[in-house]
Design an enzyme around this catalytic site. Structure first.
Site: not given
Ligand code: TRP
Length: 334
Positions: A115, A197, A200
């Site tokens: 992040k 994966k 979203k």
């Protein structure tokens, strides 16, 4: 233990739009788990502000997520469905646990590194201590089990370490949580790149099925899903795109991969993709309908929010007071 049941905690962030992966991999299983455990399912909005959010958007998304928990089948009378930000114990315990967590431990967290790289212009202290807040979420309710994906296992490990460290000093204050590894929740991959994966936050809208996609969009996305040149419906490692579609089909219909291979023996990808699309439409339709109905009933949702926040707050405060006493804070003035 609450009323003789083991306690389960999990939470989701209201960032991005939930995908079929979130539903088949997590939400759908949460519903099953709620028979067996006393469950706390939180909309973890304190975690969300570790990256910049538009306030109106965050508020809307968080409410939609909370509503979606219910639409997906979680009974709000049995499960505690609440906003993390409405229970101040999370932030309070988080501060205390910060003082029992080492910089070196947090430095090893791979999600922080990812992040920080992604948000290089805003590497704030909250992003760094995010796992401590997550530990507070879990420990506040004396949780026995936490269903998490692989990407969160490291955070559960640090939670256990912090709890054990605290208990070693002050006695048995916290229950040591275990990861819940149940019947593997289906891991759903991107429709455009089956090595990734389904996420979203994928920029390519064709890569993900969103829970609120309408039937035509769902069918269209499956028609465009990346497969390969083998042209047969077989569950084989070298056909990751087809494996993903078979996994999705199985998760929606309850069939096994062998049954699916038989069902589509001699048929092409076109037929199979259409069948997968239709199976997904059938699974999502009732959730979408319940969601639409619930959104119309503002008073009902408001009521759920209030009673569940109170319930969460009751259990959170019990643990928090115990911890405050242990570390040497004075008693609260009532
Ligand atoms: N960090 C989790 C995620 O991004 C969400 C989360 C916050 C969570 N607190 C939690 C999950 C406690 C399980 C338990 O997916």
């Amino acid at each position: 233990m609450i009323d003789g049941n083991k306690v389960l905690f999990s939470g989701m962030q209201a960032t991005g739009t939930l995908t079929l992966g979130n539903y088949l991999g997590a939400l759908k299983n949460w519903v099953t788990l709620s028979d067996e455990y006393q469950c706390f399912y939180s909309v973890v909005d304190l975690h969300s502000i570790t990256v910049r959010q538009d306030p109106a958007e965050l508020r809307k998304r968080a409410r939609n997520l909370l509503t979606l928990y219910i639409a997906a089948g979680l009974d709000p009378e049995k499960n505690c469905i609440y906003y993390q930000s409405q229970v101040s114990g999370h932030a309070e315990l988080s501060w205390i646990l910060n003082c029992f967590t080492y910089m070196g431990e947090l430095n090893r967290m791979t999600q922080y590194k990812d992040k920080a790289a992604k948000h290089a212009d805003n590497i704030n202290a909250g992003l760094f201590t995010y796992p401590v807040l997550m530990a507070a979420d879990i420990l506040l309710y004396q949780s026995d089990v936490v269903p998490v994906g692989k990407d969160q296992l490291q955070h559960l490990e640090i939670t256990r370490d912090i709890a054990q460290r605290f208990n070693a000093i002050y006695g048995d204050v916290f229950t040591i949580p275990e990861p819940y590894i149940g019947k593997a929740g289906a891991k759903i991959m991107s429709l455009q790149d089956p090595s990734k994966k389904m996420s979203k936050s994928d920029e390519n809208a064709n890569a993900s099925i969103y829970l609120m996609d309408d039937p035509d969009t769902i069918i269209r996305k499956f028609k465009r899903a990346v497969t390969d040149s083998e042209a047969c419906v077989r569950y084989r490692e070298e056909q990751p795109g087809i494996c993903n579609l078979i996994d999705i089909y199985c998760a929606c219909t309850g069939k096994t991969p062998e049954e699916v291979e038989k069902e589509f023996d001699g048929k092409g990808y076109g037929d199979f993709k259409l069948a997968v699309g239709e199976a997904v439409v059938d699974v999502l339709k009732p959730v979408q309908e319940r969601f639409a109905d619930l959104c119309k009933d503002k008073a009902y949702i408001d009521g759920i929010i209030k009673t569940n926040a109170e319930k969460a707050n009751y259990y959170a405060t019990k643990t928090l007071r115990k911890v405050q006493k242990k570390v040497g804070f004075p008693e609260r003035i009532r």
